[in-house]
Design an enzyme around this catalytic site. Structure first.
Site, PDB file in Angstrom:
ATOM      1  N   CYS A 149     -16.069   1.428   0.581  1.00 48.30           N
ATOM      2  CA  CYS A 149     -14.878   0.569   0.842  1.00 48.30           C
ATOM      3  C   CYS A 149     -14.595   0.728   2.388  1.00 48.30           C
ATOM      4  O   CYS A 149     -13.912  -0.184   2.898  1.00 48.30           O
ATOM      5  CB  CYS A 149     -13.955   0.907   0.044  1.00 48.30           C
ATOM      6  SG  CYS A 149     -13.307   2.573   0.208  1.00 48.30           S
ATOM      7  N   ARG A 178     -13.278  -8.996   1.367  1.00 45.59           N
ATOM      8  CA  ARG A 178     -11.654  -8.471   0.969  1.00 45.59           C
ATOM      9  C   ARG A 178     -10.865  -9.732   1.314  1.00 45.59           C
ATOM     10  O   ARG A 178     -10.112 -10.255   0.584  1.00 45.59           O
ATOM     11  CB  ARG A 178     -11.505  -7.579   1.868  1.00 45.59           C
ATOM     12  CG  ARG A 178     -11.788  -6.002   1.513  1.00 45.59           C
ATOM     13  CD  ARG A 178     -11.274  -5.418   0.220  1.00 45.59           C
ATOM     14  NE  ARG A 178      -9.997  -5.455  -0.032  1.00 45.59           N
ATOM     15  CZ  ARG A 178      -9.030  -4.402   0.641  1.00 45.59           C
ATOM     16  NH1 ARG A 178      -9.546  -3.353   1.162  1.00 45.59           N
ATOM     17  NH2 ARG A 178      -7.743  -4.314   0.682  1.00 45.59           N
ATOM     18  N   GLN A 230      -9.942  -3.959  -3.767  1.00 45.19           N
ATOM     19  CA  GLN A 230     -11.375  -3.520  -2.984  1.00 45.19           C
ATOM     20  C   GLN A 230     -12.535  -3.786  -3.991  1.00 45.19           C
ATOM     21  O   GLN A 230     -13.560  -4.190  -3.703  1.00 45.19           O
ATOM     22  CB  GLN A 230     -11.314  -2.011  -2.676  1.00 45.19           C
ATOM     23  CG  GLN A 230     -12.625  -1.627  -1.993  1.00 45.19           C
ATOM     24  CD  GLN A 230     -12.989  -2.035  -0.708  1.00 45.19           C
ATOM     25  OE1 GLN A 230     -11.955  -2.072   0.140  1.00 45.19           O
ATOM     26  NE2 GLN A 230     -14.024  -2.670  -0.570  1.00 45.19           N
ATOM     27  N   ASP A 282     -17.290   7.301  -1.027  1.00 44.87           N
ATOM     28  CA  ASP A 282     -15.933   6.846  -0.543  1.00 44.87           C
ATOM     29  C   ASP A 282     -15.835   8.428   0.362  1.00 44.87           C
ATOM     30  O   ASP A 282     -16.350   9.320   0.175  1.00 44.87           O
ATOM     31  CB  ASP A 282     -14.968   6.758  -1.459  1.00 44.87           C
ATOM     32  CG  ASP A 282     -13.488   6.176  -1.025  1.00 44.87           C
ATOM     33  OD1 ASP A 282     -13.335   6.061   0.297  1.00 44.87           O
ATOM     34  OD2 ASP A 282     -12.676   6.200  -1.815  1.00 44.87           O
ATOM     35  N   ARG A 319       0.770  -1.171  -0.218  1.00 43.32           N
ATOM     36  CA  ARG A 319       0.046   0.000   0.082  1.00 43.32           C
ATOM     37  C   ARG A 319       0.951   1.270   0.129  1.00 43.32           C
ATOM     38  O   ARG A 319       1.748   1.542   0.952  1.00 43.32           O
ATOM     39  CB  ARG A 319      -0.922   0.156   1.228  1.00 43.32           C
ATOM     40  CG  ARG A 319      -1.598   1.277   1.509  1.00 43.32           C
ATOM     41  CD  ARG A 319      -2.608   1.294   2.409  1.00 43.32           C
ATOM     42  NE  ARG A 319      -3.885   0.674   2.011  1.00 43.32           N
ATOM     43  CZ  ARG A 319      -4.826   0.709   2.521  1.00 43.32           C
ATOM     44  NH1 ARG A 319      -5.258   1.338   3.530  1.00 43.32           N
ATOM     45  NH2 ARG A 319      -6.094  -0.223   2.054  1.00 43.32           N
ATOM     46  N   HIS A 330      -7.403   0.639  -6.219  1.00 39.60           N
ATOM     47  CA  HIS A 330      -7.686   0.017  -5.299  1.00 39.60           C
ATOM     48  C   HIS A 330      -8.090  -1.577  -5.667  1.00 39.60           C
ATOM     49  O   HIS A 330      -9.434  -1.610  -5.845  1.00 39.60           O
ATOM     50  CB  HIS A 330      -8.469   0.717  -4.379  1.00 39.60           C
ATOM     51  CG  HIS A 330      -8.556   0.042  -3.024  1.00 39.60           C
ATOM     52  ND1 HIS A 330      -7.638  -1.040  -2.701  1.00 39.60           N
ATOM     53  CD2 HIS A 330      -8.913   0.399  -1.849  1.00 39.60           C
ATOM     54  CE1 HIS A 330      -7.784  -1.275  -1.176  1.00 39.60           C
ATOM     55  NE2 HIS A 330      -8.658  -0.527  -0.770  1.00 39.60           N
TER      56      HIS A 330
HETATM   57  N1  NVA Z   1     -10.249   6.501  -1.388  1.00 38.46           N
HETATM   58  C1  NVA Z   1      -9.734   6.118  -0.171  1.00 38.46           C
HETATM   59  C2  NVA Z   1      -9.930   4.616   0.218  1.00 38.46           C
HETATM   60  C3  NVA Z   1      -9.630   4.139   1.277  1.00 38.46           C
HETATM   61  C4  NVA Z   1      -9.737   2.860   1.626  1.00 38.46           C
HETATM   62  C5  NVA Z   1      -8.112   6.409   0.235  1.00 38.46           C
HETATM   63  O1  NVA Z   1      -7.440   6.283  -0.654  1.00 38.46           O
HETATM   64  O2  NVA Z   1      -7.956   6.891   1.390  1.00 38.46           O
HETATM   65  N1   CP Z   2     -11.004  -0.389   2.566  1.00 38.85           N
HETATM   66  C1   CP Z   2      -9.808  -0.679   2.751  1.00 38.85           C
HETATM   67  O1   CP Z   2      -8.685  -0.504   2.196  1.00 38.85           O
HETATM   68  O2   CP Z   2      -9.712  -0.370   4.282  1.00 38.85           O
HETATM   69  P1   CP Z   2      -8.481   0.134   5.200  1.00 38.85           P
HETATM   70  O3   CP Z   2      -7.837   1.267   4.709  1.00 38.85           O
HETATM   71  O4   CP Z   2      -8.928  -0.213   6.414  1.00 38.85           O
HETATM   72  O5   CP Z   2      -7.382  -1.053   4.659  1.00 38.85           O
END
Ligand code: NVA
Ligand code: CP
Length: 312
Positions: free
Chosen positions: A268, A296, A142, A228, A112, A139
């Site tokens: 998500c 997930r 997800q 989101d 990540r 992502h």
């Molecule tokens: N769009 C959000 C998703 C979090 C799982 C982010 O990138 O923070």
């Molecule tokens: N939806 C998701 O990726 O959650 P986290 O940021 O908690 O991993």
């Protein structure tokens, strides 16, 4: 394609949704069903015995960490958890060197991070498959879980309509890739200034992408409504500006009433009740967010298995 000594399957990465073919995505969705059923019935599913997953987090996470970690243990493997701050990445070790070293010792890597180019640089120096656990751009795990969840609740997604209410972000760009691949329509409504970048998306066919100024119109006829956070990780400096711009893009009961009567709501997570979604919607009868979060784990178990040992 390179084959490392540790792998039974040719080296593949999942850095974006389109890294797998349509048939492979459909295979994973079917396989995840079997894996989930085994899990629910306490049937051991130890296909990755003795394999090791390294997870590298350069941003915060709850679901991604727990789902990959629990999932890998359930498959019989083990997990190493690294963050920027507790590894040499935080002291400027090049990502390429990190990739060379980590991928000599583990079988699979999940990352990540920020820019997509960063995970691509890691993958191009890795001997083992690399999975995108979220970047600024995509992502894919997800969206795999979201589609699995839709199918679980409503059947095949081909021919259906998904309404995205929010900005052009990692989730919406991945939804668009999935719509093109799996044959559903994506309705998108973004506040002014937060639209999908035409340079990134090209010219999707009208049955793939329809963009709306009015979020209520985007929800009309939708089978799935999703949103989101208004501010994704890494964009916190824009928080105040975004709160003002997104005020009319909150998913509430009025917006949900525009969708089909049996439409589901997804997010998500993490969610901010009262910002992008009201408590009535996310905690209401159309919401499937807890199944979505759980799934997930099931889809990622199918993905890890596929990348390491191929189709079963
Ligand atoms: N769009 C959000 C998703 C979090 C799982 C982010 O990138 O923070
Ligand atoms: N939806 C998701 O990726 O959650 P986290 O940021 O908690 O991993």
């Amino acid at each position: 394609m390179t084959q490392t000594p540790q792998q039974a399957a040719p080296l593949r990465h999942f850095l974006q949704f389109t890294d797998l073919t349509r048939d492979e995505i459909l295979y994973l969705l079917d396989r995840a069903r079997i894996i989930k059923d085994d899990f629910k019935r306490y049937i051991p599913h130890l296909t990755l015995h003795d394999r090791t997953l390294a997870m590298v987090f350069e941003k915060a996470s709850t679901r991604t960490r727990v789902s990959f970690e629990a999932g890998m243990y359930q498959l019989g493997g083990s997990v190493i958890h690294l963050t920027t701050n507790d590894s040499q990445l935080g002291r400027s070790e090049p990502i390429e060197d990190t990739a060379r070293v980590v991928s000599r010792m583990v079988d699979l890597v999940m990352i990540r991070t920020f820019e997509q180019t960063r995970i691509e640089r890691f993958a191009s120096h890795s001997r083992v498959p690399v999975i995108n656990g979220l970047t600024n751009e995509y992502h894919p795990c997800q969206i795999l879980a979201d589609i699995f969840t839709f199918i679980e609740h409503r059947g095949p997604i081909a021919g259906k309509t998904v309404a995205w209410i929010g900005d052009a972000n990692n989730m919406s760009y991945t939804w668009l890739q999935a719509a093109e691949m799996l044959g559903f329509t994506l309705h998108v409504s973004t506040p002014p200034g937060y639209a999908l970048d035409p340079a990134r998306i090209g010219q999707p066919a009208p049955h793939v992408l329809k963009q709306f100024d009015d979020p209520a119109e985007a929800c009309r006829g939708a089978d799935l409504v999703t949103t989101d956070v208004w501010t994704s990780m890494g964009y916190e400096a824009e928080n105040a500006e975004r709160r003002a711009a997104f005020a009319g893009w909150r998913v509430d009961e009025r917006l949900m009433s525009q969708a089909n009567a049996d439409a589901v709501f997804m997010h998500c997570l993490p969610a901010h009740r009262g910002e992008e979604v009201t408590a009535e919607v996310i905690d209401g009868p159309q919401s499937v967010v807890w199944d979505e979060a759980e799934n997930r784990m099931h889809v990622q178990k199918a993905l890890m298995e596929f990348l390491l040992i191929g189709k079963r």
